[in-house]
Motif scaffolding. Structure first.
Motif, mmCIF file in Angstrom:
data_model
loop_
_atom_site.group_PDB
_atom_site.id
_atom_site.type_symbol
_atom_site.label_atom_id
_atom_site.label_comp_id
_atom_site.label_asym_id
_atom_site.label_seq_id
_atom_site.Cartn_x
_atom_site.Cartn_y
_atom_site.Cartn_z
ATOM 1 N N ASP A 93 0.852 -1.196 0.000
ATOM 2 C CA ASP A 93 0.000 0.000 0.000
ATOM 3 C C ASP A 93 0.888 1.247 0.000
ATOM 4 O OD1 ASP A 93 -2.927 -0.995 0.603
ATOM 5 O OD2 ASP A 93 -1.612 -2.160 1.902
ATOM 6 N N ASP A 94 1.429 1.583 -1.138
ATOM 7 C CA ASP A 94 2.297 2.742 -1.303
ATOM 8 C C ASP A 94 1.866 3.434 -2.593
ATOM 9 O OD1 ASP A 94 4.502 4.294 -2.460
ATOM 10 O OD2 ASP A 94 5.750 3.443 -0.855
ATOM 11 N N GLN A 95 1.303 4.621 -2.466
ATOM 12 C CA GLN A 95 0.708 5.294 -3.618
ATOM 13 C C GLN A 95 1.702 5.532 -4.751
ATOM 14 O OE1 GLN A 95 -1.837 9.264 -4.716
ATOM 15 N NE2 GLN A 95 -1.661 8.739 -2.575
ATOM 16 N N VAL A 96 2.927 5.900 -4.434
ATOM 17 C CA VAL A 96 3.926 6.162 -5.473
ATOM 18 C C VAL A 96 4.254 4.880 -6.235
ATOM 19 C CG1 VAL A 96 6.301 6.915 -5.898
ATOM 20 C CG2 VAL A 96 4.873 8.159 -4.253
ATOM 21 N N VAL A 97 4.456 3.791 -5.506
ATOM 22 C CA VAL A 97 4.766 2.498 -6.122
ATOM 23 C C VAL A 97 3.589 2.031 -6.977
ATOM 24 C CG1 VAL A 97 5.224 0.052 -5.626
ATOM 25 C CG2 VAL A 97 6.393 1.838 -4.322
ATOM 26 N N LEU A 98 2.383 2.187 -6.460
ATOM 27 C CA LEU A 98 1.198 1.777 -7.207
ATOM 28 C C LEU A 98 1.037 2.582 -8.491
ATOM 29 C CD1 LEU A 98 -1.400 1.354 -4.322
ATOM 30 C CD2 LEU A 98 -0.063 -0.423 -5.469
ATOM 31 N N ARG A 99 1.164 3.905 -8.379
ATOM 32 C CA ARG A 99 1.019 4.761 -9.572
ATOM 33 C C ARG A 99 2.041 4.390 -10.633
ATOM 34 N NH1 ARG A 99 0.456 9.764 -6.555
ATOM 35 N NH2 ARG A 99 2.556 10.187 -7.199
ATOM 36 N N LYS A 100 3.258 4.104 -10.213
ATOM 37 C CA LYS A 100 4.318 3.742 -11.163
ATOM 38 C C LYS A 100 3.949 2.458 -11.914
ATOM 39 C CE LYS A 100 9.243 2.798 -11.482
ATOM 40 N NZ LYS A 100 10.504 2.607 -10.770
ATOM 41 N N GLN A 101 3.458 1.445 -11.192
ATOM 42 C CA GLN A 101 3.084 0.184 -11.839
ATOM 43 C C GLN A 101 1.870 0.374 -12.734
ATOM 44 O OE1 GLN A 101 4.557 -3.094 -11.891
ATOM 45 N NE2 GLN A 101 3.125 -2.964 -13.607
ATOM 46 N N LEU A 102 0.860 1.074 -12.244
ATOM 47 C CA LEU A 102 -0.341 1.314 -13.048
ATOM 48 C C LEU A 102 0.000 2.083 -14.320
ATOM 49 C CD1 LEU A 102 -2.840 2.251 -10.188
ATOM 50 C CD2 LEU A 102 -2.782 0.095 -11.498
ATOM 51 N N ALA A 103 0.836 3.098 -14.199
ATOM 52 C CA ALA A 103 1.230 3.897 -15.370
ATOM 53 C C ALA A 103 2.005 3.045 -16.375
ATOM 54 C CB ALA A 103 2.054 5.102 -14.937
ATOM 55 N N ALA A 104 2.851 2.155 -15.875
ATOM 56 C CA ALA A 104 3.617 1.278 -16.777
ATOM 57 C C ALA A 104 2.674 0.376 -17.565
ATOM 58 C CB ALA A 104 4.621 0.445 -15.982
ATOM 59 N N TRP A 105 1.684 -0.193 -16.879
ATOM 60 C CA TRP A 105 0.730 -1.042 -17.590
ATOM 61 C C TRP A 105 -0.131 -0.226 -18.557
ATOM 62 C CZ3 TRP A 105 -0.914 -4.335 -12.769
ATOM 63 C CH2 TRP A 105 -0.098 -5.461 -12.679
ATOM 64 N N CYS A 106 -0.545 0.972 -18.130
ATOM 65 C CA CYS A 106 -1.365 1.809 -19.011
ATOM 66 C C CYS A 106 -0.621 2.185 -20.288
ATOM 67 C CB CYS A 106 -1.824 3.072 -18.285
ATOM 68 S SG CYS A 106 -3.098 2.785 -17.045
#
Length: 180
Positions: free
Chosen positions: A58-71
């Motif tokens: 549960d780390d917003q920066v880590v999550l955003r980075k992964q989501l952006a990579a998939w997007c």
């Protein structure tokens, strides 16, 4: 005028899509990721392709980075996250999603909570399930419980991610998501 009922049009050919699954949890690992297992199993059973599956904290920066990579990956059509949609301080999945949305799909969260209300009553107000579109990729944020993942898949996503579903579905809109 005759009403058109919702349902699968068997005369149309099924189209498999690539779906990435992300479990958001500080405590889950591959051996106890039951919600991720539910989603992966249903994706496979429906005939779609599990593009990738990960577990992140549960780390917003880590999550955003992964989501952006998939997007930004043209091979990923849909991202489904499970976990982190509650109201505690560690629940940051919704914020990570919304930071990337170009368009939110408010009806998804509304429908999810309506379905959930029928099963868990007013406890559903604690869910911030959400959906949106980022760079032509659908993103769905589900609660971390296996029941919530089953409800979201069985009652919403199985239909909206099937191009044969009538009167409309998300898959038929995919070629138009990047229109300007």
């Amino acid at each position: 005028m005759e009403a058109t009922l919702a349902g699968i049009d068997e005369s149309r050919e099924f189209v498999a899509i690539n779906i990435a699954v992300l479990t958001v949890s500080d405590t889950r690992e591959a051996h106890n990721d039951t919600s991720g297992d539910v989603l992966a199993g249903r994706i496979d059973a429906k005939g779609h392709k599990l593009y990738e599956r990960k577990i992140l904290p549960d780390d917003q920066v880590v999550l955003r980075k992964q989501l952006a990579a998939w997007c930004s990956n043209p091979d990923v059509d849909v991202i489904i996250t499970t976990g982190g949609t509650g109201v505690t301080g560690r629940d940051v999945t919704v914020e990570a999603h919304r930071a990337l949305y170009e368009k939110e799909i408010p009806g998804f969260g509304e429908l999810f909570r309506w379905i959930s209300f029928q099963k868990i009553g007013t406890s559903t107000v604690q869910s911030r399930a959400t959906a949106g579109v980022c760079m032509g990729t659908y993103m769905f944020a589900l609660p971390g419980s296996t029941g919530a993942c089953k409800d979201a898949w069985d009652d919403i996503l199985t239909y909206q991610l099937d191009i044969r579903h009538r009167p409309c579905n998300f898959v038929e809109l995919m070629p138009r998501l990047l229109e300007v």
